[in-house]
Design a protein around this motif. Structure first.
Motif, PDB file in Angstrom:
ATOM      1  N   SER A 102       0.848  -1.199   0.000  1.00 35.71           N
ATOM      2  CA  SER A 102       0.000   0.000   0.000  1.00 35.71           C
ATOM      3  C   SER A 102       0.876   1.239   0.000  1.00 35.71           C
ATOM      4  O   SER A 102       2.090   1.163   0.221  1.00 35.71           O
ATOM      5  CB  SER A 102      -0.884   0.010   1.249  1.00 35.71           C
ATOM      6  OG  SER A 102      -0.068   0.153   2.400  1.00 35.71           O
ATOM      7  N   GLY A 103       0.204   2.367  -0.207  1.00 34.72           N
ATOM      8  CA  GLY A 103       0.910   3.640  -0.192  1.00 34.72           C
ATOM      9  C   GLY A 103       1.489   3.954   1.175  1.00 34.72           C
ATOM     10  O   GLY A 103       2.628   4.412   1.296  1.00 34.72           O
ATOM     11  N   ASN A 107       5.430   4.539   2.132  1.00 36.89           N
ATOM     12  CA  ASN A 107       5.949   5.716   2.829  1.00 36.89           C
ATOM     13  C   ASN A 107       6.661   5.339   4.123  1.00 36.89           C
ATOM     14  O   ASN A 107       7.668   5.953   4.489  1.00 36.89           O
ATOM     15  CB  ASN A 107       4.818   6.710   3.114  1.00 36.89           C
ATOM     16  CG  ASN A 107       4.430   7.485   1.864  1.00 36.89           C
ATOM     17  OD1 ASN A 107       5.244   7.657   0.963  1.00 36.89           O
ATOM     18  ND2 ASN A 107       3.197   7.945   1.804  1.00 36.89           N
ATOM     19  N   GLY A 138      -0.885   8.852   4.271  1.00 39.24           N
ATOM     20  CA  GLY A 138      -1.373   7.530   4.649  1.00 39.24           C
ATOM     21  C   GLY A 138      -2.044   7.494   6.000  1.00 39.24           C
ATOM     22  O   GLY A 138      -2.143   8.519   6.689  1.00 39.24           O
ATOM     23  N   GLU A 194      -5.063  14.364  -2.009  1.00 37.88           N
ATOM     24  CA  GLU A 194      -6.168  14.495  -1.046  1.00 37.88           C
ATOM     25  C   GLU A 194      -6.281  15.939  -0.550  1.00 37.88           C
ATOM     26  O   GLU A 194      -7.361  16.387  -0.164  1.00 37.88           O
ATOM     27  CB  GLU A 194      -5.956  13.574   0.155  1.00 37.88           C
ATOM     28  CG  GLU A 194      -5.674  12.111  -0.179  1.00 37.88           C
ATOM     29  CD  GLU A 194      -6.776  11.442  -0.952  1.00 37.88           C
ATOM     30  OE1 GLU A 194      -7.947  11.584  -0.557  1.00 37.88           O
ATOM     31  OE2 GLU A 194      -6.473  10.784  -1.958  1.00 37.88           O
ATOM     32  N   ASP A 222       6.499  11.503  -2.612  1.00 33.06           N
ATOM     33  CA  ASP A 222       5.375  10.583  -2.490  1.00 33.06           C
ATOM     34  C   ASP A 222       4.604  10.604  -3.815  1.00 33.06           C
ATOM     35  O   ASP A 222       3.920  11.570  -4.136  1.00 33.06           O
ATOM     36  CB  ASP A 222       4.489  11.028  -1.323  1.00 33.06           C
ATOM     37  CG  ASP A 222       3.260  10.123  -1.143  1.00 33.06           C
ATOM     38  OD1 ASP A 222       2.879   9.432  -2.102  1.00 33.06           O
ATOM     39  OD2 ASP A 222       2.671  10.142  -0.043  1.00 33.06           O
ATOM     40  N   VAL A 224       2.430   8.189  -4.632  1.00 32.16           N
ATOM     41  CA  VAL A 224       1.398   7.157  -4.486  1.00 32.16           C
ATOM     42  C   VAL A 224       0.235   7.437  -5.439  1.00 32.16           C
ATOM     43  O   VAL A 224      -0.247   6.534  -6.123  1.00 32.16           O
ATOM     44  CB  VAL A 224       0.923   7.049  -3.019  1.00 32.16           C
ATOM     45  CG1 VAL A 224      -0.257   6.097  -2.893  1.00 32.16           C
ATOM     46  CG2 VAL A 224       2.070   6.566  -2.124  1.00 32.16           C
ATOM     47  N   GLN A 225      -0.189   8.694  -5.480  1.00 36.45           N
ATOM     48  CA  GLN A 225      -1.311   9.052  -6.351  1.00 36.45           C
ATOM     49  C   GLN A 225      -0.864   9.611  -7.699  1.00 36.45           C
ATOM     50  O   GLN A 225      -1.467   9.342  -8.737  1.00 36.45           O
ATOM     51  CB  GLN A 225      -2.200  10.072  -5.628  1.00 36.45           C
ATOM     52  CG  GLN A 225      -3.492  10.374  -6.339  1.00 36.45           C
ATOM     53  CD  GLN A 225      -4.532  11.031  -5.426  1.00 36.45           C
ATOM     54  OE1 GLN A 225      -5.462  11.636  -5.899  1.00 36.45           O
ATOM     55  NE2 GLN A 225      -4.394  10.917  -4.118  1.00 36.45           N
TER      56      GLN A 225
HETATM   57  C1  LIG Z   1      -3.582   7.291  -1.172  1.00 37.48           C
HETATM   58  C2  LIG Z   1      -2.330   7.933  -0.747  1.00 37.48           C
HETATM   59  C3  LIG Z   1      -1.520   7.371   0.252  1.00 37.48           C
HETATM   60  C4  LIG Z   1      -1.938   6.159   1.052  1.00 37.48           C
HETATM   61  O1  LIG Z   1      -2.062   5.033   0.267  1.00 37.48           O
HETATM   62  P1  LIG Z   1      -2.769   3.710   0.854  1.00 37.48           P
HETATM   63  O2  LIG Z   1      -2.577   2.690  -0.231  1.00 37.48           O
HETATM   64  O3  LIG Z   1      -4.194   4.048   1.105  1.00 37.48           O
HETATM   65  O4  LIG Z   1      -2.056   3.362   2.104  1.00 37.48           O
HETATM   66  C5  LIG Z   1      -0.305   7.969   0.523  1.00 37.48           C
HETATM   67  N1  LIG Z   1       0.098   9.067  -0.143  1.00 37.48           N
HETATM   68  C6  LIG Z   1      -0.657   9.647  -1.097  1.00 37.48           C
HETATM   69  C7  LIG Z   1      -0.137  10.836  -1.819  1.00 37.48           C
HETATM   70  C8  LIG Z   1      -1.899   9.100  -1.431  1.00 37.48           C
HETATM   71  O5  LIG Z   1      -2.643   9.689  -2.372  1.00 37.48           O
END
Ligand SMILES: *Cc1c(COP(=O)(O)O)cnc(C)c1O
Length: 389
Positions: A102-103, A107, A138, A194, A222, A224-225
């Motif tokens: 997961s994100g 991190n 997260g 977010e 980061d 993740v998104q």
């Molecule tokens: C969604 C998100 C996370 C967390 O990811 P998960 O898979 O829900 O743990 C972390 N950083 C960013 C920038 C995100 O958009």
């Protein structure tokens, strides 16, 4: 209300305020609910299904791996994990990958790597991680501490110590950091997801990179998104011409299966030795096989198309009198309507469009390969919903 909704309400922890529909299937950018109603998917499960629902190429990669072995412990080698790591390193210039699910976990690993670098080279009092206000990193206790939004903090104190947050775009605050000798890392999203699809400026990000370089502070981006093609580059930092020390990613990487990755650059490539970090499911061969198929499809041609579609969306919304501003990059778009974003998203659902919010904005994260005609249709419906609100 159908059975599933009642069962879910009774038995699933009430952490999600779900919309009252049950999605049962779909194809590409079309999702279908239990009443047979179709929706254009402009959210992709929050930027996860990079090539849409039940995508054939991704499914082939996943199913062919499922037919071989679905999981193996990290005591043994598996091909998809090794090949995906190689592909990510070749494409990003990073040197080593740690896989998780997961994100938040990606991190966590980034933070561990940065703290270890700092304590190995200096001492363990040089451990502060700087993040930006309005960030999101997260839901674990440590990544909540990293998240620069007080509203996420208050329920679960004490959070992990050692985090401070500074105002984005305020270079005085970076100058203040230079006077401290306890900073291990600075962690940023180039486009805060977010937090409201806030695109950070080129100058500011360059300033952070320079500070991190001059003071031997680990720069964590980061992704993740923003990563995996979402912002019109393989990773959004590439749009800024910077070289992070660590990149974390998840969401769109797995295309719908859980997968997180922490990309370690030159400075930290050998930071971990045997036993220093681990994950039971991390680098799962099925997730990695799907992810490899996704990363391989994110080529120059696709990215050009992502940028073209992103520009189209931005231009269309900018024309509306009921839109205050449009932000984002590639196919990660924030639209600030004059009306209430949450209400508009509810209205969009009624009109057959799945989309998201981010703070007071409507957030769009459509599939990277969304068909142009479907995209046009969705944009027109959303604009209508904004203007009627
Ligand atoms: C969604 C998100 C996370 C967390 O990811 P998960 O898979 O829900 O743990 C972390 N950083 C960013 C920038 C995100 O958009």
């Amino acid at each position: 209300m159908n059975d599933i909704i009642n069962i879910d309400k009774k038995y699933v922890a009430s952490t999600y305020n779900r919309f009252p529909i049950e999605i049962i299937s779909g194809k590409g950018s079309i999702a279908r609910d239990s009443d047979g109603k179709e929706y254009i998917d402009m959210g992709c499960g929050i930027g996860v299904t990079s090539f849409g629902i039940s995508d054939e190429i991704w499914k082939d990669a996943v199913i062919s791996q499922l037919n071989k072995v679905q999981h193996m412990s990290n005591l043994y080698y598996t091909e998809p994990c090794a090949k995906l790591a190689e592909e990510l390193c070749i494409r990003s210039g990073m040197k080593k990958i740690f896989f998780s699910n997961s994100g938040a976990e990606a991190n966590e690993c980034a933070i561990k790597a940065a703290r270890k670098y700092s304590s190995d080279k200096y001492d363990n009092t040089r451990n502060i991680i700087v993040t930006l206000k309005n960030s999101f990193h997260g839901r674990t206790l440590t990544t909540l501490a990293a998240t620069g939004q007080d509203c996420f903090h208050k329920l679960y104190t004490p959070l992990t110590p050692g985090f401070i947050s500074i105002d984005a775009e305020n270079t005085d605050e970076i100058d203040t950091l230079k006077k401290r000798n306890d900073i291990a890392a600075i962690m940023i999203e180039c486009i805060q997801g977010e937090g409201g699809v806030n695109t950070l400026s080129h100058e500011y990000i360059k300033k952070i990179e320079q500070y991190a370089y001059d003071y031997d502070v680990i720069l964590i981006v980061d992704e993740v998104q923003t990563g995996n093609g979402r912002c019109g580059a393989l990773y959004s930092y590439m749009n800024y011409g910077i070289t992070p020390d660590i990149v974390s990613t998840a969401k769109g990487l797995g295309g719908g299966l859980p997968l997180g990755a922490t990309l370690l650059g030159d400075k930290v490539k050998n930071i971990f030795s045997y036993g220093d970090n681990g994950s039971t499911f991390g680098g799962n061969p099925v997730s990695c096989a799907g992810a490899l198929s996704i990363i391989k499809r994110i080529d120059e041609k696709l990215l050009k198309d992502v940028n073209k579609k992103g520009k189209y969306i931005k231009d269309e919304f900018s024309k509306s009198k009921c839109v205050e501003s449009v932000s984002g990059m590639g196919l990660m778009i924030g639209i600030k309507p004059k009306g209430d974003a949450k209400k508009i998203v509810g209205k969009c659902l009624g009109n057959g469009i799945l989309c998201l919010t981010a703070k007071d904005k409507i957030r769009l994260l459509p599939a990277l390969n969304i068909d142009f005609d479907i995209l046009k249709k969705a944009v027109n419906i959303i604009i209508k919903c904004i203007e009627e609100e």
